[in-house]
Scaffold this motif. Structure first.
Motif, short mmCIF file in Angstrom:
data_model
loop_
_atom_site.label_atom_id
_atom_site.label_comp_id
_atom_site.label_asym_id
_atom_site.label_seq_id
_atom_site.Cartn_x
_atom_site.Cartn_y
_atom_site.Cartn_z
N MET A 1 -27.08 9.65 32.08
CA MET A 1 -26.41 10.87 32.54
C MET A 1 -25.33 10.58 33.59
SD MET A 1 -29.67 13.43 32.89
CE MET A 1 -28.86 14.98 33.24
N MET A 2 -25.53 9.50 34.35
CA MET A 2 -24.66 9.24 35.50
C MET A 2 -23.17 9.12 35.16
SD MET A 2 -25.57 9.64 38.39
CE MET A 2 -27.27 9.35 38.73
N ILE B 1 -21.37 8.74 27.75
CA ILE B 1 -22.54 9.52 28.16
C ILE B 1 -23.53 9.46 27.00
CG2 ILE B 1 -23.35 11.74 29.03
CD1 ILE B 1 -20.42 12.32 29.82
N GLY B 2 -24.55 8.61 27.16
CA GLY B 2 -25.39 8.27 25.99
C GLY B 2 -26.61 9.13 25.80
N MET C 1 -20.68 16.19 25.87
CA MET C 1 -19.60 17.08 26.27
C MET C 1 -20.13 18.20 27.17
SD MET C 1 -16.54 17.63 26.45
CE MET C 1 -15.00 17.61 25.60
N ALA C 2 -21.29 18.77 26.81
CA ALA C 2 -21.87 19.85 27.61
C ALA C 2 -22.20 19.35 29.01
CB ALA C 2 -23.13 20.38 26.92
N LEU C 3 -22.81 18.18 29.11
CA LEU C 3 -23.17 17.64 30.42
C LEU C 3 -21.91 17.38 31.26
CD1 LEU C 3 -25.36 16.59 32.35
CD2 LEU C 3 -25.06 14.33 31.34
N PHE C 4 -20.88 16.84 30.61
CA PHE C 4 -19.62 16.58 31.31
C PHE C 4 -19.03 17.88 31.87
CE2 PHE C 4 -14.94 16.66 30.68
CZ PHE C 4 -14.57 15.78 31.68
N LEU C 5 -19.02 18.94 31.06
CA LEU C 5 -18.44 20.21 31.50
C LEU C 5 -19.26 20.84 32.63
CD1 LEU C 5 -17.31 21.73 28.08
CD2 LEU C 5 -15.87 20.74 29.86
#
Lengths: 272, 247
Positions: free
Chosen positions: B188-189, A204-205, A235-239
């Motif tokens: 983001m994907m 996640i870049g 990590m925040a976006l993943f959660l």
């Protein structure tokens, strides 16, 4: 008493290879792998019922039925069916319906195990490695991925097929008993989770280009975030994404949310 | 362009339908990654190809085909998506914005094939009732390829052959704000794919390992191979402990 009919190692190997190669080639909404399964069984049917036209036709029609499973672990089922058909051809009291029932009963649970192990563990781990190498400019990444995943498919399906044939209908009981499969799956899940954690950091870049200037001093937001914890935004976006899915949002919906968020955050210059 | 169009068309068709299953697993689920190498060799720029392929692949890493269908057709998204990205000379992170819409259209190719193939299954039913094994094999191996050839080869071929020349100027006409939005979407994907994966793998007892993996990658900068190897070691330990517990 006629002589006993026994499938040779060569015929069994051919059956396995037909399954693992062509079991899904005519995939369709009506029967899914039905035709592929019938094709797989043709070698055995020819050998076992070749001298009895009617039995041969019955067997062919029987194996045209709706069938769907995961191909690799699912090789267990044609193995079991071969041993049952062989017993039946030698006069054992095995009802054809029982053979069909075993197929139907097994395809679901085996797809469950197979899809998890093949797609969410083996595939992800090998892809993670392949992507890593490719990003570093190493052309071996894709090559190793193809070799590794194909070898997995061939080896696992070979073992499953011959185990299925060896133990017949008892094989599933044998394999599923004692929680061995559960333990193995959960242990593989350990590798899955550790690679997943790594992929969150690597794949996640996103980062923040925000910069504030106070007189002489300029503050770089990403620099501050990095000093707290590297890869904090990924990590925040993943959660957040995981929470959305957990609350029952469909993946398609979440994809739209992500796109909308990207439009706003990009235009405001918060994320890049 | 004709040669490229034929190769890409063939790959879309073979990988989606005709290759033996054991080979299709890798070429299909790893389509963008593999396409990166193939197109890199074809267009004479391997490092660019690998970059585009690996970047697009990231977004698809967690996707699972359950019951045979995916929200995106990987063969089209991969082989056609990577080829079009490279033809237009786009940045690797913009590639996903090209691959995803193509992959969505690809779902139509897949549905058409899946809906039309029962014709051959019915024909095979007749052969089965006649005890004609040869007929069954022909239906499964060859007849089954007619519709995939039409629904995969032809659209992919036309897209590269007719669209390739205009695609570059089309993408160049897009304003930079849009491009940076598309790139952010691309970055983001992967979160979605990984979150879907988390749903499948999530078990209370294995959550600690997620943290280990993250720390090894984010703080220690270890590569995926070495992290997976540490994972193997921990998996064996986990197996022994669970076995002990159940005894």
């Amino acid at each position: 008493m006629a002589e006993t009919k026994k499938l040779t190692k060569q015929e069994l190997t051919k059956t396995w290879f037909t399954w693992v190669s062509w079991g899904q080639i005519c995939y369709n909404w009506e029967r899914l792998m039905g035709l592929g399964f019938c094709h797989t069984m043709t070698t055995a049917i020819e050998k076992l019922y070749g001298d009895d036209e009617e039995k041969k036709r019955d067997a062919l029609v029987r194996h045209m039925a709706y069938y769907n499973t995961e191909n690799t672990w699912g090789a267990l089922v044609p193995g079991i069916v071969c041993s049952l058909e062989e017993a039946r051809a030698n006069g054992e009291d095995i009802d054809p319906d029982a053979i069909s029932n075993i197929k139907t009963a097994l395809m679901g649970p085996i797809a469950g195990i197979g899809d998890t192990v093949t797609q969410s563990l083996v595939k992800v781990i090998l892809l993670g490695i392949g992507i890593d190498m490719a990003l570093a400019g190493n052309a071996l990444g894709p090559v190793l991925f193809i070799l590794g995943f194909s070898a997995y498919a061939l080896i696992v399906s070979y073992i499953c097929f011959f185990q299925g044939y060896k133990y017949g209908k008892n094989s599933v009981v044998q394999i599923l008993s004692g929680g061995l499969v559960k333990n193995i799956t959960e242990s593989l899940g350990v590798i899955g989770m550790i690679v997943l954690g790594a992929l969150v950091a690597k794949n996640i870049g996103i980062s923040s280009p925000l910069e504030f200037t106070f007189g002489q001093m300029s503050v770089n937001v990403q620099g501050i975030l990095d000093s707290i914890m590297p890869k904090m935004l990924p990590m925040a976006l993943f959660l957040i994404t995981y929470q959305l899915l957990k609350k029952g949002k469909k993946p398609m919906q979440v994809m739209l949310y992500l796109m909308a968020a990207a439009v706003v955050l990009s235009l405001l210059g918060i994320l890049a | 362009m004709l040669g490229y169009a034929i190769v890409i068309g063939l790959l879309c068709w073979l990988v989606s339908s005709a290759f033996p299953m054991w080979l299709r697993w890798s070429c299909y689920f790893g389509a963008p990654l593999v396409a990166g190498l193939v197109c890199g060799v074809m267009f004479g720029n391997i490092s660019y190809g690998l970059q585009v392929g690996a970047t697009i692949q990231m977004a698809y890493i967690g996707l699972l085909a359950v019951g045979g269908s995916l929200p995106n057709e990987m063969a089209i998204a991969g082989y056609l998506g990577v080829a079009m990205t490279m033809i237009a000379g786009l940045d690797a992170s913009t590639g996903l914005a090209v691959a995803t819409p193509l992959g969505l259209l690809g779902v139509l190719c897949q549905s058409a094939k899946m809906s039309l193939n029962p014709i051959w299954v019915h024909k095979a039913d007749e052969y089965a009732a006649q005890g004609n094994i040869r007929g069954i094999k022909i239906m499964n191996l060859f007849a089954s390829q007619i519709f995939p050839f039409i629904t995969y080869f032809i659209p992919a071929f036309l897209c590269v052959y007719l669209g390739g020349a205009y695609f570059e100027s089309f993408m160049n006409a897009i304003p930079p704000q849009i491009t940076s939005i598309l790139q952010l979407i691309g970055r983001m994907m992967p979160a979605l794919g990984l979150a879907m994966l988390m749903q499948v793998l999530n078990k209370k007892t294995t959550i600690p390992f997620l943290i280990f993996g993250f720390v090894m990658a984010a703080y220690l900068g270890m590569d995926t191979t070495s992290i997976a190897l540490v994972g193997c070691g921990l998996a064996i330990l986990h197996f022994f402990y669970m076995k002990k517990e159940s005894e």
